[in-house]
Design a protein around this motif. Structure first.
Motif, short mmCIF file in Angstrom:
data_model
loop_
_atom_site.label_atom_id
_atom_site.label_comp_id
_atom_site.label_asym_id
_atom_site.label_seq_id
_atom_site.Cartn_x
_atom_site.Cartn_y
_atom_site.Cartn_z
N SER A 78 0.82 -1.22 0.00
CA SER A 78 0.00 0.00 0.00
C SER A 78 0.85 1.26 0.00
N ARG A 79 1.90 1.29 0.82
CA ARG A 79 2.70 2.50 1.01
C ARG A 79 3.79 2.68 -0.03
N LYS A 80 4.37 1.58 -0.51
CA LYS A 80 5.57 1.68 -1.33
C LYS A 80 5.43 1.06 -2.73
N LEU A 81 5.04 -0.22 -2.78
CA LEU A 81 5.10 -0.93 -4.06
C LEU A 81 4.07 -0.40 -5.05
N ALA A 82 2.81 -0.33 -4.65
CA ALA A 82 1.76 0.14 -5.57
C ALA A 82 2.02 1.57 -6.05
N PRO A 83 2.35 2.53 -5.13
CA PRO A 83 2.68 3.87 -5.62
C PRO A 83 3.87 3.87 -6.58
N ALA A 84 4.88 3.04 -6.31
CA ALA A 84 6.06 2.99 -7.18
C ALA A 84 5.69 2.46 -8.56
N LEU A 85 4.91 1.38 -8.61
CA LEU A 85 4.51 0.81 -9.90
C LEU A 85 3.63 1.78 -10.68
N TYR A 86 2.76 2.47 -9.98
CA TYR A 86 1.89 3.44 -10.67
C TYR A 86 2.71 4.60 -11.24
N ASN A 87 3.68 5.08 -10.49
CA ASN A 87 4.53 6.17 -10.99
C ASN A 87 5.38 5.71 -12.16
N LEU A 88 5.86 4.47 -12.12
CA LEU A 88 6.59 3.93 -13.27
C LEU A 88 5.69 3.87 -14.50
N TYR A 89 4.44 3.52 -14.28
CA TYR A 89 3.47 3.48 -15.38
C TYR A 89 3.27 4.87 -15.98
N LEU A 90 3.10 5.88 -15.12
CA LEU A 90 2.89 7.25 -15.60
C LEU A 90 4.09 7.77 -16.38
N ASP A 91 5.28 7.35 -15.97
CA ASP A 91 6.51 7.83 -16.61
C ASP A 91 6.92 6.99 -17.82
N GLY A 92 6.10 5.99 -18.14
CA GLY A 92 6.38 5.17 -19.32
C GLY A 92 7.44 4.10 -19.10
N PHE A 93 7.62 3.66 -17.85
CA PHE A 93 8.64 2.67 -17.54
C PHE A 93 8.07 1.31 -17.19
N LEU A 94 6.83 1.05 -17.56
CA LEU A 94 6.30 -0.30 -17.52
C LEU A 94 6.04 -0.75 -18.95
N PRO A 95 6.21 -2.03 -19.24
CA PRO A 95 5.95 -2.49 -20.61
C PRO A 95 4.46 -2.37 -20.94
N GLN A 96 4.16 -2.39 -22.21
CA GLN A 96 2.76 -2.31 -22.61
C GLN A 96 1.97 -3.49 -22.08
N GLN A 97 2.60 -4.64 -22.00
CA GLN A 97 1.94 -5.85 -21.52
C GLN A 97 2.47 -6.18 -20.13
N PHE A 98 1.66 -5.91 -19.13
CA PHE A 98 2.04 -6.23 -17.76
C PHE A 98 0.79 -6.49 -16.94
N THR A 99 0.97 -7.22 -15.85
CA THR A 99 -0.12 -7.40 -14.89
C THR A 99 0.46 -7.47 -13.49
N ILE A 100 -0.30 -6.98 -12.53
CA ILE A 100 0.09 -7.00 -11.12
C ILE A 100 -0.93 -7.87 -10.39
N ILE A 101 -0.47 -8.97 -9.83
CA ILE A 101 -1.36 -9.89 -9.12
C ILE A 101 -1.03 -9.81 -7.64
N GLY A 102 -1.95 -9.24 -6.89
CA GLY A 102 -1.79 -9.20 -5.44
C GLY A 102 -2.34 -10.47 -4.82
N THR A 103 -1.69 -10.95 -3.79
CA THR A 103 -2.17 -12.15 -3.12
C THR A 103 -2.39 -11.88 -1.65
N GLY A 104 -3.29 -12.63 -1.07
CA GLY A 104 -3.58 -12.49 0.35
C GLY A 104 -4.65 -13.48 0.76
N ARG A 105 -4.80 -13.67 2.06
CA ARG A 105 -5.78 -14.63 2.56
C ARG A 105 -7.19 -14.03 2.62
#
Length: 504
Positions: free
Chosen positions: A23-50
């Motif tokens: 919540s605090r670090k990974l998701a904000p970092a991935l979203y900012n990478l997406y905004l800056d064009g540093f994620l590939p066009q084809q990607f997925t983020i799968i969160g896991t939990g109980r």
């Protein structure tokens, strides 16, 4: 960062997807990478939990974290709508093999949909006791066999001591190649920390001075105003030595003290860091007594608010022997640094939250100025501030304007805010991008982790075997126990602290 980078289709599988780190670090970092064009066009983020959640509810939880913790502030609705199409959730039990079979099915699904073999990054944002079971199940499900495309990211702490770190390294080594294992230390992703290497090895004027002939001593301080908060159960089993010095502060020391690498390749850089750790003088029982200080905070007042002592914090043993402060003196027995003390200090509930490296140069060999100028005389210092400000300052002596010869200290400053208009990426943005690219330069290697534990084990064993009768021995909003001042004062020095306005 270079927006022309070629990125492969990527699947992020985040164990602990509903947790605080995501919540605090990974998701904000991935979203900012997406905004800056540093994620590939084809990607997925799968969160896991109980917890049973739908994809939509999980996305909403990520959005809450991004809106609160992203360096950019609240997410743009249209851009978030596009990003959230790449977010999914899988209810999972880390101990259940069926969970990993489902991961395999999802990976196969995306491989067919994208018509490409994706990179698969397993991010272990969970308690360290789950690291072995996750790794073993990944192996059992044959999900880590592609050594070029599969990576596993492991948060600190990497082991609880030397023996457990060796055991974990051995287990991971049976399942993955070393090039697949990313032991993350977020400090190494910070802009100012990365700039230490650039500052040292891209400027010819510094190298002739960067040794025992000109440097008198080095200080590295990472202090926090915060207490343990809701991490009492974890922290009471760790302490300041394990939580901060074994990783963060020793990493900073290695960057300051390492020899120049032959190239900027990951293993060449990491080889030089390991050389430093192996050259560091080992502690005898007498060394622990004279060169290592521990402390534990008592209740007090910080910014007008009363705060509890460590033993009154939630989930903390009321008779806890765990240190919340540690200060140590190290020596590096090699040609460059022989005889130069390195002082490391870290603590919670300190007077100021800051991370700073101070390198003090030796005094001039002969003082030629009138005696009245001596009152304001100060040796040259190089100050690398990592937080709260990001700057590098060289403090020198200069004549004050006027008819008399009066000297005072002036700063030659490289200030990030004053030099660059764009926001610096967060550490996790840098490290996640490097993971996608397969660049391990900023990640710790197995032998490096073990060398750090080996160095500190005499201190850990001594502190664990002897209950401190003085705890708590420093109050909140102080600079730590008096013994820490004595540690450095015996050598004729004092701890350096950078005022919040950045001026000395």
């Amino acid at each position: 960062m270079d927006s022309t980078l070629s990125l492969q289709p990527t699947i992020f599988i985040i164990f602990g997807g509903t947790g605080d780190l995501n919540s605090r670090k990974l998701a904000p970092a991935l979203y900012n990478l997406y905004l800056d064009g540093f994620l590939p066009q084809q990607f997925t983020i799968i969160g896991t939990g109980r917890t049973k959640l739908t994809d939509e509810v999980f996305s909403e939880k990520l959005l809450e974290g991004i809106n609160q913790f992203s360096r950019r502030g609240k997410a743009d609705e249209a851009k978030w709508a596009e990003f959230s199409k790449h977010v999914a959730y899988q209810v999972s039990d880390i101990n259940d093999f069926e969970t990993y079979k489902e991961f395999g099915r999802r990976i196969d699904h995306y491989s067919k949909e994208w018509n490409a073999k994706p990179n698969v990054i397993y991010y272990l944002a969970v308690s360290p006791n789950f690291f072995p079971v996750i790794a073993e199940n990944i192996s059992k499900a044959k999900l880590g066999t592609d050594t070029e495309r599969t990576r596993i990211v492991i948060e600190k702490p990497f082991g609880h001591d030397l023996e457990s770190s060796k055991k974990l390294n051995a287990l991971l080594g049976k399942i993955f190649d070393e090039k697949q294992i990313y032991r993350i230390d977020h400090y190494l992703g910070k802009e100012t920390v990365q700039n230490i290497m650039a500052f040292r090895f891209a400027n010819s004027i510094l190298e002739p001075l960067w040794n025992r002939n000109y440097i008198q001593h080095v200080q590295i301080s990472v202090t926090e105003q915060l207490g343990v908060g809701e991490r009492g159960d974890y922290y009471d089993g760790a302490g300041a030595l394990r939580d901060m010095i074994q990783n963060h502060l020793l990493q900073l020391l290695c960057l300051v003290a390492m020899e120049s690498p032959v190239s900027f390749s990951a293993d060449e850089v990491r080889n030089r860091k390991v050389d430093v750790l192996k050259a560091m003088r080992r502690f005898t029982p007498d060394d622990v007594r004279l060169s290592a200080v521990r402390g534990q905070y008592a209740k007090g007042w910080i910014e007008g608010k009363e705060v509890p002592g460590y033993r009154e914090e939630g989930k903390v043993n009321p008779q806890s022997n765990t240190e919340t402060f540690a200060a140590m003196k190290f020596f590096i027995d090699n040609w460059r640094w022989h005889g130069v003390p390195f002082y490391l200090r870290t603590g919670k509930r300190m007077h100021q939250s800051s991370s700073v490296i101070m390198i003090q140069f030796k005094d001039v060999p002969h003082y030629i100025f009138p005696t009245e100028t001596a009152e304001s005389w100060q040796q040259n210092r190089l100050i690398i501030s990592i937080q709260p400000e990001m700057s590098i300052r060289l403090q020198v002596q200069a004549k004050r304007p006027g008819l008399n010869m009066v000297l005072n200290t002036v700063d030659m400053v490289f200030d990030y805010k004053g030099t660059y208009t764009n926001d610096a990426p967060e550490a996790y943005e840098t490290l996640l991008l490097d993971t996608m690219l397969g660049d391990q330069t900023l990640f710790m290697r197995g032998d490096q982790v073990e060398a750090a534990w080996d160095l500190l084990m005499p201190v850990l064993n001594t502190w664990q075997s002897k209950t401190s009768l003085s705890f708590p021995n420093y109050s909140a909003d102080s600079w730590g126990p008096e013994a820490a001042e004595a540690l450095i004062a015996r050598d004729g020095f004092h701890w350096f602290s950078l005022p919040l306005n950045g001026k000395k």
